[in-house]
Design an enzyme around this catalytic site. Structure first.
Site, PDB file in Angstrom:
ATOM      1  N   ASP A 152       0.829  -1.209   0.000  1.00 16.85           N
ATOM      2  CA  ASP A 152       0.000   0.000   0.000  1.00 16.85           C
ATOM      3  C   ASP A 152       0.870   1.268   0.000  1.00 16.85           C
ATOM      4  O   ASP A 152       0.525   2.269  -0.629  1.00 16.85           O
ATOM      5  CB  ASP A 152      -0.948  -0.006   1.211  1.00 16.85           C
ATOM      6  CG  ASP A 152      -1.832  -1.250   1.217  1.00 16.85           C
ATOM      7  OD1 ASP A 152      -2.272  -1.660   0.126  1.00 16.85           O
ATOM      8  OD2 ASP A 152      -2.062  -1.816   2.290  1.00 16.85           O
ATOM      9  N   HIS A 182      -5.492  -3.530   5.649  1.00 13.66           N
ATOM     10  CA  HIS A 182      -5.096  -3.857   4.276  1.00 13.66           C
ATOM     11  C   HIS A 182      -6.284  -4.423   3.498  1.00 13.66           C
ATOM     12  O   HIS A 182      -6.295  -5.585   3.111  1.00 13.66           O
ATOM     13  CB  HIS A 182      -3.920  -4.832   4.278  1.00 13.66           C
ATOM     14  CG  HIS A 182      -3.533  -5.288   2.897  1.00 13.66           C
ATOM     15  ND1 HIS A 182      -2.981  -4.431   1.971  1.00 13.66           N
ATOM     16  CD2 HIS A 182      -3.669  -6.474   2.274  1.00 13.66           C
ATOM     17  CE1 HIS A 182      -2.785  -5.082   0.843  1.00 13.66           C
ATOM     18  NE2 HIS A 182      -3.197  -6.334   0.996  1.00 13.66           N
TER      19      HIS A 182
HETATM   20  P1  NAI Z   1      -0.516 -18.443  -5.238  1.00 12.41           P
HETATM   21  O1  NAI Z   1      -1.714 -19.293  -5.305  1.00 12.41           O
HETATM   22  O2  NAI Z   1       0.222 -18.147  -6.480  1.00 12.41           O
HETATM   23  O3  NAI Z   1       0.524 -19.049  -4.193  1.00 12.41           O
HETATM   24  C1  NAI Z   1       0.148 -19.513  -2.946  1.00 12.41           C
HETATM   25  C2  NAI Z   1       1.040 -20.681  -2.597  1.00 12.41           C
HETATM   26  O4  NAI Z   1       0.686 -21.117  -1.272  1.00 12.41           O
HETATM   27  C3  NAI Z   1       0.878 -21.898  -3.546  1.00 12.41           C
HETATM   28  O5  NAI Z   1       2.133 -22.286  -4.064  1.00 12.41           O
HETATM   29  C4  NAI Z   1       0.271 -22.961  -2.660  1.00 12.41           C
HETATM   30  O6  NAI Z   1       0.675 -24.264  -2.992  1.00 12.41           O
HETATM   31  C5  NAI Z   1       0.798 -22.529  -1.296  1.00 12.41           C
HETATM   32  N1  NAI Z   1       0.079 -23.122  -0.174  1.00 12.41           N
HETATM   33  C6  NAI Z   1      -1.247 -23.393  -0.070  1.00 12.41           C
HETATM   34  N2  NAI Z   1      -1.503 -23.986   1.104  1.00 12.41           N
HETATM   35  C7  NAI Z   1      -0.327 -24.078   1.754  1.00 12.41           C
HETATM   36  C8  NAI Z   1       0.061 -24.587   3.023  1.00 12.41           C
HETATM   37  N3  NAI Z   1      -0.827 -25.141   3.862  1.00 12.41           N
HETATM   38  N4  NAI Z   1       1.360 -24.518   3.357  1.00 12.41           N
HETATM   39  C9  NAI Z   1       2.272 -23.966   2.522  1.00 12.41           C
HETATM   40  N5  NAI Z   1       1.966 -23.461   1.324  1.00 12.41           N
HETATM   41  C10 NAI Z   1       0.679 -23.521   0.941  1.00 12.41           C
HETATM   42  O7  NAI Z   1      -0.967 -17.069  -4.515  1.00 12.41           O
HETATM   43  P2  NAI Z   1      -0.170 -15.684  -4.460  1.00 12.41           P
HETATM   44  O8  NAI Z   1      -0.589 -14.833  -5.590  1.00 12.41           O
HETATM   45  O9  NAI Z   1       1.265 -15.956  -4.236  1.00 12.41           O
HETATM   46  O10 NAI Z   1      -0.830 -15.041  -3.124  1.00 12.41           O
HETATM   47  C11 NAI Z   1      -0.604 -15.603  -1.870  1.00 12.41           C
HETATM   48  C12 NAI Z   1      -1.383 -14.842  -0.792  1.00 12.41           C
HETATM   49  O11 NAI Z   1      -0.900 -13.501  -0.669  1.00 12.41           O
HETATM   50  C13 NAI Z   1      -2.883 -14.713  -1.088  1.00 12.41           C
HETATM   51  O12 NAI Z   1      -3.603 -14.915   0.110  1.00 12.41           O
HETATM   52  C14 NAI Z   1      -3.025 -13.269  -1.528  1.00 12.41           C
HETATM   53  O13 NAI Z   1      -4.315 -12.749  -1.307  1.00 12.41           O
HETATM   54  C15 NAI Z   1      -2.002 -12.599  -0.639  1.00 12.41           C
HETATM   55  N6  NAI Z   1      -1.584 -11.272  -1.079  1.00 12.41           N
HETATM   56  C16 NAI Z   1      -1.282 -10.353  -0.105  1.00 12.41           C
HETATM   57  C17 NAI Z   1      -0.893  -9.075  -0.426  1.00 12.41           C
HETATM   58  C18 NAI Z   1      -0.551  -8.110   0.659  1.00 12.41           C
HETATM   59  O14 NAI Z   1      -0.376  -6.924   0.346  1.00 12.41           O
HETATM   60  N7  NAI Z   1      -0.411  -8.507   1.901  1.00 12.41           N
HETATM   61  C19 NAI Z   1      -0.811  -8.641  -1.836  1.00 12.41           C
HETATM   62  C20 NAI Z   1      -1.084  -9.687  -2.789  1.00 12.41           C
HETATM   63  C21 NAI Z   1      -1.482 -10.945  -2.406  1.00 12.41           C
END
Ligand code: NAI
Length: 341
Positions: A152, A182
């Site tokens: 942000d 957020h």
């Molecule tokens: P993605 O789906 O590409 O990657 C998530 C990964 O987590 C996958 O490789 C999956 O296998 C893994 N995963 C699922 N369950 C798991 C577990 N129990 N233990 C370990 N790994 C596990 O998703 P992406 O795009 O990387 O986003 C991840 C998270 O980050 C989402 O919740 C998203 O909303 C959040 N996010 C947060 C932001 C922030 O500003 N804080 C900004 C953008 C995304």
């Protein structure tokens, strides 16, 4: 020796973040953990000729426990991202149990003084969840748990630059504090404090559109990716920025960042922040909030509560709106852990 572990390392954010951490010459070891493909990502990164020693783990063979051995900093982008039309809160159902289980793993196998950075959404709920789990296991240290809201700030700095092209602003040098939470209306960028000289130049319409873009900028990415996920590269950059500030604390360097934290009385300035949020903004139940903080070797050394009084009139109205939404998100996270739904 500094060891970083990334949970969800094979995902969109996880892979890019792992790359950035692998390039950091202050990191001695990097452990990757995911339910899929962690060894593949690890093998790939292990060919890069930088200092960090690579290890990667799947859940089998005690992978989670092993990834936490001697780990100083855990960063968590595990879970599912948004699809078009979804809010961050819509992710709660799936991500809540993932985060709870990972937090239990940290509480059981992690070092007592490990730093924990939560990226997984909805951050407004996942951070209180992690805190509640750690409290249950009696290993909670409020100075060492943060929700990552750095994207942000990054967006605020960059979107302001884009709005004023003639000023040739170096957005990498700006620091617009973004406080609150957020998601949508809980995101409150304080341009009047971060860069008053530029903010003054903007018309009311420009200010409104800038603030709206910061609050809903994530939707631009979700829409453009057409169902293929949300921000990953910009998030990895932002996540690395905060992670590197934690890494630097091991060299006794102090940094100023903003993060979503518990306003726990153990933190200098937190009591004051809670009082202002309650009395001025009507948030008598708010005990988590994103605020500027000073990071040092023990983690969060100080919280900047004064900023809550320095915001301009419009920003103060936004804080009031944020507080109402945030209260619900925080309670939802806590209730998930205590079993009340
Ligand atoms: P993605 O789906 O590409 O990657 C998530 C990964 O987590 C996958 O490789 C999956 O296998 C893994 N995963 C699922 N369950 C798991 C577990 N129990 N233990 C370990 N790994 C596990 O998703 P992406 O795009 O990387 O986003 C991840 C998270 O980050 C989402 O919740 C998203 O909303 C959040 N996010 C947060 C932001 C922030 O500003 N804080 C900004 C953008 C995304």
């Amino acid at each position: 020796m500094v060891k970083v572990a990334i949970f969800g390392a094979a995902g969109g954010i996880g892979q890019s973040l792992s790359l950035l951490v692998k390039l950091d010459q202050n990191v001695d070891e990097l452990a990757l953990y995911d339910v899929v493909n962690a060894p593949g990502v690890g093998q790939d990164l292990s060919h890069i000729n930088t200092k960090a020693k690579l290890s990667s783990y799947l859940p089998e063979n005690d992978g989670l426990a092993k990834s936490l051995e001697n780990t100083d900093i855990v960063v968590i982008p595990a879970g599912v991202p948004r699809k078009p039309g979804m809010t961050r809160d819509d992710l709660f159902k799936i991500n809540a149990s993932i985060i709870r289980d990972l937090a239990e793993g940290i509480a059981t196998y992690g070092k007592k003084d490990v730093f924990i950075l939560v990226i997984s959404n909805p951050v407004n709920s996942t951070v209180p969840m992690v805190a509640e789990v750690l409290k249950k296991f009696k290993v909670y240290n409020p100075k060492r748990l943060v929700g990552v809201t750095t994207l942000d700030l990054v967006r605020s700095n960059e979107f302001l630059k884009q709005m004023l092209p003639e000023d040739k602003i170096d957005s990498s040098n700006l620091f617009v504090p973004v406080i609150g939470g957020h998601s949508g209306d809980t995101i409150v960028p304080l341009f009047s404090i971060g860069c008053p000289e530029y903010y003054k130049k903007l018309s009311t319409e420009q200010r409104e559109s800038l603030i709206h873009r910061v609050q809903y900028g994530g939707d631009e990415v979700v829409k453009a990716k057409k169902g293929m996920g949300s921000a990953t590269l910009s998030m990895a950059y932002a996540g690395y920025r905060l992670t590197s500030s934690f890494i630097k604390t091991f060299k006794n360097e102090v940094s100023k960042e903003v993060a979503f934290i518990e306003l726990n009385d153990q933190l200098k300035g937190a009591k004051e922040a809670k009082k202002i949020i309650s009395e001025k903004y009507g948030g008598s139940h708010i005990d988590y909030f994103a605020l500027p903080l000073i990071l040092g070797k023990d983690g969060i050394e100080e919280v900047d509560y004064k900023i809550l009084e320095q915001a301009d009139e419009k920003e103060q109205e936004m804080i009031e709106i944020a507080v109402k939404q945030l209260e619900k998100n925080i309670v939802k996270g806590k209730n998930f852990i205590s079993g009340i739904e």
